[in-house]
Enzyme design. Sequence first.
Site, short mmCIF file in Angstrom:
data_model
loop_
_atom_site.label_atom_id
_atom_site.label_comp_id
_atom_site.label_asym_id
_atom_site.label_seq_id
_atom_site.Cartn_x
_atom_site.Cartn_y
_atom_site.Cartn_z
N ASN A 14 -60.20 -4.17 -22.01
CA ASN A 14 -59.31 -3.07 -21.62
C ASN A 14 -58.18 -2.89 -22.62
OD1 ASN A 14 -60.07 -1.57 -19.20
ND2 ASN A 14 -60.02 -3.55 -18.16
N ARG A 61 -44.84 -21.88 -11.51
CA ARG A 61 -45.07 -20.45 -11.75
C ARG A 61 -43.77 -19.75 -12.11
NH1 ARG A 61 -47.15 -18.01 -6.59
NH2 ARG A 61 -47.10 -16.10 -7.83
N ASN A 103 -51.37 -2.18 -13.62
CA ASN A 103 -52.53 -3.07 -13.59
C ASN A 103 -53.77 -2.24 -13.33
OD1 ASN A 103 -53.91 -5.67 -13.44
ND2 ASN A 103 -54.12 -5.26 -11.26
N HIS A 105 -57.56 -2.68 -11.52
CA HIS A 105 -58.29 -3.57 -10.60
C HIS A 105 -59.70 -3.03 -10.42
CE1 HIS A 105 -58.86 -6.45 -7.38
NE2 HIS A 105 -59.42 -5.48 -6.67
N LEU A 140 -50.19 -8.46 -3.47
CA LEU A 140 -51.31 -8.47 -4.41
C LEU A 140 -52.18 -7.22 -4.27
CD1 LEU A 140 -52.89 -10.18 -6.53
CD2 LEU A 140 -54.24 -11.06 -4.61
N ASP A 141 -52.41 -6.54 -5.39
CA ASP A 141 -53.35 -5.41 -5.47
C ASP A 141 -53.05 -4.33 -4.43
OD1 ASP A 141 -54.70 -6.69 -7.55
OD2 ASP A 141 -56.09 -7.69 -6.19
#
Length: 210
Positions: A14, A61, A103, A105, A140-141
């Site tokens: 990508n 993290r 992002n 997905h 998330l997403d």
Amino acid sequence: MKKYVILISGRGSNMRSLLEAGLPGACVAVISNRPEAAGLDYARGRGLPTRVVDHRQYASREDFDAALAAEIERHQPDLVLLAGFMRVLTDGFVRRFEGRLLNIHPSLLPAFPGLTTHAKAIAAGVRLHGCTVHFVTPALDSGPIVIQAAVPVQDDDDEDTLGARVLAQEHLVYAQAARWFLEGRLAIRGNRVLLAGARPEEAALRAPLG
């Protein structure tokens, strides 16, 4: 000219599509969390600055995300593009780049968040699968959706064949979304993304056809 940074973890397919799209902006760095990421060689071959912030060198993290954020900010980008960046980012990192972090997905969100999306789509028996470009939020997403592309799921598909068809669309729509952002055409309103000058789309997708 607006500036953007690309984050990768692997081969960077990508990333390549973004760099080859002739975007109206300057890529000021390609950053990876893995020094062995094959995409770094491609970026260097194009004369782009590359950096590695190895997540394995940090105790938490939060420590890694702080170091990554500092490296990104050093380049002062208008846009940060996650292109196969295989790390779940902390809330603090996401909020730091809120509204300028995109992002892609490999599913038609909100269906099939997380990993193994092609296997999930086949197991669920859906007739349409695809990909989604969205702004990143702490959940998330689940951020505001910029653009989606759908492909039919064939009766004889496996993860590889379906994934290849979706990936071809990823390469198209991610560059389109980045272009719109860099042109200043995107506006977030709640959980929706508005595109200035968008043409209404009334065509329907149906699968299968018989």
